[in-house]
Design a protein around this motif. Structure first.
Motif, PDB file in Angstrom:
ATOM      1  N   TYR A 115      48.008 -44.203 -50.755  1.00 57.58           N
ATOM      2  CA  TYR A 115      47.256 -43.861 -52.173  1.00 57.58           C
ATOM      3  C   TYR A 115      47.713 -42.989 -53.048  1.00 57.58           C
ATOM      4  O   TYR A 115      47.528 -43.159 -54.213  1.00 57.58           O
ATOM      5  CB  TYR A 115      45.907 -43.839 -51.607  1.00 57.58           C
ATOM      6  CG  TYR A 115      45.165 -45.032 -51.022  1.00 57.58           C
ATOM      7  CD1 TYR A 115      44.999 -46.215 -51.668  1.00 57.58           C
ATOM      8  CD2 TYR A 115      44.727 -44.926 -49.745  1.00 57.58           C
ATOM      9  CE1 TYR A 115      44.570 -47.341 -51.054  1.00 57.58           C
ATOM     10  CE2 TYR A 115      44.121 -46.110 -49.230  1.00 57.58           C
ATOM     11  CZ  TYR A 115      43.884 -47.154 -49.883  1.00 57.58           C
ATOM     12  OH  TYR A 115      43.381 -48.227 -49.322  1.00 57.58           O
ATOM     13  N   TYR A 116      48.239 -41.628 -52.546  1.00 59.71           N
ATOM     14  CA  TYR A 116      48.777 -40.859 -53.268  1.00 59.71           C
ATOM     15  C   TYR A 116      50.011 -41.492 -54.160  1.00 59.71           C
ATOM     16  O   TYR A 116      49.747 -41.064 -55.437  1.00 59.71           O
ATOM     17  CB  TYR A 116      49.165 -39.451 -52.365  1.00 59.71           C
ATOM     18  CG  TYR A 116      50.018 -38.453 -53.262  1.00 59.71           C
ATOM     19  CD1 TYR A 116      49.293 -37.613 -53.934  1.00 59.71           C
ATOM     20  CD2 TYR A 116      51.580 -38.389 -53.035  1.00 59.71           C
ATOM     21  CE1 TYR A 116      49.990 -36.726 -55.117  1.00 59.71           C
ATOM     22  CE2 TYR A 116      52.044 -37.428 -53.862  1.00 59.71           C
ATOM     23  CZ  TYR A 116      51.486 -36.575 -54.730  1.00 59.71           C
ATOM     24  OH  TYR A 116      52.095 -35.768 -55.423  1.00 59.71           O
ATOM     25  N   GLY A 119      48.586 -43.764 -56.677  1.00 60.39           N
ATOM     26  CA  GLY A 119      47.763 -42.886 -57.748  1.00 60.39           C
ATOM     27  C   GLY A 119      48.615 -42.191 -59.095  1.00 60.39           C
ATOM     28  O   GLY A 119      48.412 -42.103 -59.936  1.00 60.39           O
ATOM     29  N   GLN A 122      50.536 -44.629 -61.068  1.00 60.99           N
ATOM     30  CA  GLN A 122      49.652 -45.141 -62.293  1.00 60.99           C
ATOM     31  C   GLN A 122      49.295 -44.203 -63.326  1.00 60.99           C
ATOM     32  O   GLN A 122      49.164 -44.380 -64.356  1.00 60.99           O
ATOM     33  CB  GLN A 122      48.369 -45.731 -61.489  1.00 60.99           C
ATOM     34  CG  GLN A 122      48.807 -46.970 -60.567  1.00 60.99           C
ATOM     35  CD  GLN A 122      47.438 -47.360 -59.979  1.00 60.99           C
ATOM     36  OE1 GLN A 122      46.784 -46.691 -59.276  1.00 60.99           O
ATOM     37  NE2 GLN A 122      47.429 -48.714 -59.587  1.00 60.99           N
ATOM     38  N   GLU A 130      42.519 -46.408 -62.671  1.00 57.74           N
ATOM     39  CA  GLU A 130      43.090 -47.048 -61.481  1.00 57.74           C
ATOM     40  C   GLU A 130      43.672 -45.757 -60.549  1.00 57.74           C
ATOM     41  O   GLU A 130      43.623 -45.722 -59.494  1.00 57.74           O
ATOM     42  CB  GLU A 130      44.161 -47.835 -61.714  1.00 57.74           C
ATOM     43  CG  GLU A 130      43.852 -49.343 -62.248  1.00 57.74           C
ATOM     44  CD  GLU A 130      43.827 -49.134 -63.906  1.00 57.74           C
ATOM     45  OE1 GLU A 130      43.911 -48.150 -64.348  1.00 57.74           O
ATOM     46  OE2 GLU A 130      43.878 -50.241 -64.613  1.00 57.74           O
ATOM     47  N   ALA A 131      44.424 -44.954 -61.452  1.00 58.51           N
ATOM     48  CA  ALA A 131      44.832 -43.622 -60.719  1.00 58.51           C
ATOM     49  C   ALA A 131      44.028 -42.766 -60.060  1.00 58.51           C
ATOM     50  O   ALA A 131      44.159 -42.163 -58.977  1.00 58.51           O
ATOM     51  CB  ALA A 131      45.699 -42.730 -61.661  1.00 58.51           C
ATOM     52  N   GLN A 132      42.763 -42.472 -60.869  1.00 54.40           N
ATOM     53  CA  GLN A 132      41.722 -41.676 -60.282  1.00 54.40           C
ATOM     54  C   GLN A 132      41.121 -42.440 -59.001  1.00 54.40           C
ATOM     55  O   GLN A 132      40.854 -41.725 -58.043  1.00 54.40           O
ATOM     56  CB  GLN A 132      40.589 -41.655 -61.107  1.00 54.40           C
ATOM     57  CG  GLN A 132      40.934 -40.303 -62.303  1.00 54.40           C
ATOM     58  CD  GLN A 132      39.862 -40.403 -63.225  1.00 54.40           C
ATOM     59  OE1 GLN A 132      39.182 -41.200 -63.898  1.00 54.40           O
ATOM     60  NE2 GLN A 132      39.375 -39.165 -63.635  1.00 54.40           N
ATOM     61  N   ASN A 134      42.598 -44.385 -56.716  1.00 51.67           N
ATOM     62  CA  ASN A 134      43.649 -44.394 -55.527  1.00 51.67           C
ATOM     63  C   ASN A 134      43.714 -43.035 -55.140  1.00 51.67           C
ATOM     64  O   ASN A 134      43.982 -42.588 -53.944  1.00 51.67           O
ATOM     65  CB  ASN A 134      44.978 -45.069 -56.125  1.00 51.67           C
ATOM     66  CG  ASN A 134      44.857 -46.544 -55.863  1.00 51.67           C
ATOM     67  OD1 ASN A 134      44.542 -47.176 -55.155  1.00 51.67           O
ATOM     68  ND2 ASN A 134      45.285 -47.123 -56.875  1.00 51.67           N
ATOM     69  N   LEU A 135      43.707 -41.671 -56.132  1.00 51.77           N
ATOM     70  CA  LEU A 135      43.898 -40.518 -55.688  1.00 51.77           C
ATOM     71  C   LEU A 135      42.521 -40.105 -54.925  1.00 51.77           C
ATOM     72  O   LEU A 135      42.576 -39.255 -54.029  1.00 51.77           O
ATOM     73  CB  LEU A 135      44.079 -39.504 -56.870  1.00 51.77           C
ATOM     74  CG  LEU A 135      45.449 -39.831 -57.568  1.00 51.77           C
ATOM     75  CD1 LEU A 135      45.582 -38.826 -58.954  1.00 51.77           C
ATOM     76  CD2 LEU A 135      46.385 -39.047 -56.735  1.00 51.77           C
ATOM     77  N   SER A 152      46.706 -34.277 -54.274  1.00 53.54           N
ATOM     78  CA  SER A 152      45.809 -35.314 -54.813  1.00 53.54           C
ATOM     79  C   SER A 152      44.942 -34.462 -55.594  1.00 53.54           C
ATOM     80  O   SER A 152      44.534 -35.083 -56.907  1.00 53.54           O
ATOM     81  CB  SER A 152      45.372 -36.045 -53.698  1.00 53.54           C
ATOM     82  OG  SER A 152      46.147 -36.900 -52.946  1.00 53.54           O
TER      83      SER A 152
END
Length: 267
Positions: A115-116, A119, A122, A130-132, A134-135, A152
């Motif tokens: 996920y890091y 994120g 992205q 989307e980045a937020q 997944n982070l 993160s």
């Protein structure tokens, strides 16, 4: 490149030039220190190595790949993700991580790293929502503050700075730097100072950004590292003017040449 390999390389080049240890060390360090370096007993500060390499006429070094974060039992998968990230090939990284074959190979222990990386890729591509997401997933159910957790938090801080959410920024920075002095050193921790400086630059707090870079350079030097120095000096050059800026750019170029570190110039 490890200490033994570096030391062996220095010794071989010195002998090719028929220099004594005293001659090579002159104006750079003590002969005793050079002896320890050649024996592979000591990893000196980056500025000493630069002086040695310049005197030996070494203009190119093998890239120093840092430890990648394992996210799968398939080692090549983790290594490829880290290499794409370090080379700033974010579109390729995102697409690779979204492949069904990649997702199927992710281990439960590797979800945080997955996920890091997703994120970060992205965020660099402007997909901030989307980045937020997944982070934040990288921070779910994390009972221990890991290096990835810290990175993160800082990445979320950068996104918040872009959105001018200063209160959230400070909360993320505090979380990322919590008990940092008690943490075992890892070269990926150098990135925390860099991202913090990026945050302050985006908030137009250039003085704070420069102070953070100076602290980061000191942190890196204290741990006999060179990782990220090219990027630290490049960012510093953007924060000042005239001779100071040129001096920082020169240092950035020198570290880029020596260590083949890719500089992120889209800040």
């Amino acid at each position: 490149m490890n200490k033994k390999a570096l030391g062996k390389g220095v010794k071989e080049e010195r002998k090719k030039l028929r220099l004594t240890q005293a001659e090579l060390a002159q104006g750079i360090c003590s002969q005793a220190l050079l002896s320890h370096i050649e024996a592979g007993d000591y990893m000196s500060a980056a500025d000493i190595f630069i002086g040695i390499y310049q005197k030996l006429g070494i203009s190119e070094l093998q890239a120093n790949l840092k430890n990648y974060f394992p996210m799968s039992q398939i080692e090549k998968l983790s290594q490829k993700s880290e290499e794409l990230c370090r080379q700033h090939q974010y579109a390729e990284l995102r697409d690779f991580l979204l492949l069904d074959s990649t997702i199927d190979a992710i281990s439960e222990e590797g979800l945080q790293a997955y996920y890091y990386y997703l994120g970060v890729s992205q965020a660099q591509l402007g997909q901030l929502n989307e980045a937020q997401e997944n982070l934040r997933l990288a921070l779910v159910d994390q009972k221990k503050l890991t290096i990835i957790s810290r990175l993160s938090w800082m990445s979320l801080g950068v996104i918040s700075a872009v959105n001018h959410q200063e209160k959230q920024v400070e909360e993320y920075i505090e979380a990322a730097f919590q008990d940092l002095e008690k943490t075992s050193y890892d070269e990926n921790l150098n990135v925390l100072y860099y991202l913090r400086a990026v945050i302050y630059k985006k908030l137009e707090k250039n003085k704070l950004a420069l102070m953070t870079l100076e602290k980061g350079i000191q942190f890196i030097s204290e741990h006999n590292s060179h990782y990220m120095l090219a990027n630290f000096y490049y960012l510093a050059a953007l924060l000042v003017e005239n001779d100071k800026s040129r001096a920082y750019f020169s240092k950035s170029q020198l570290f880029t040449e020596l260590y083949k570190e890719k500089v992120f110039d889209k800040i």
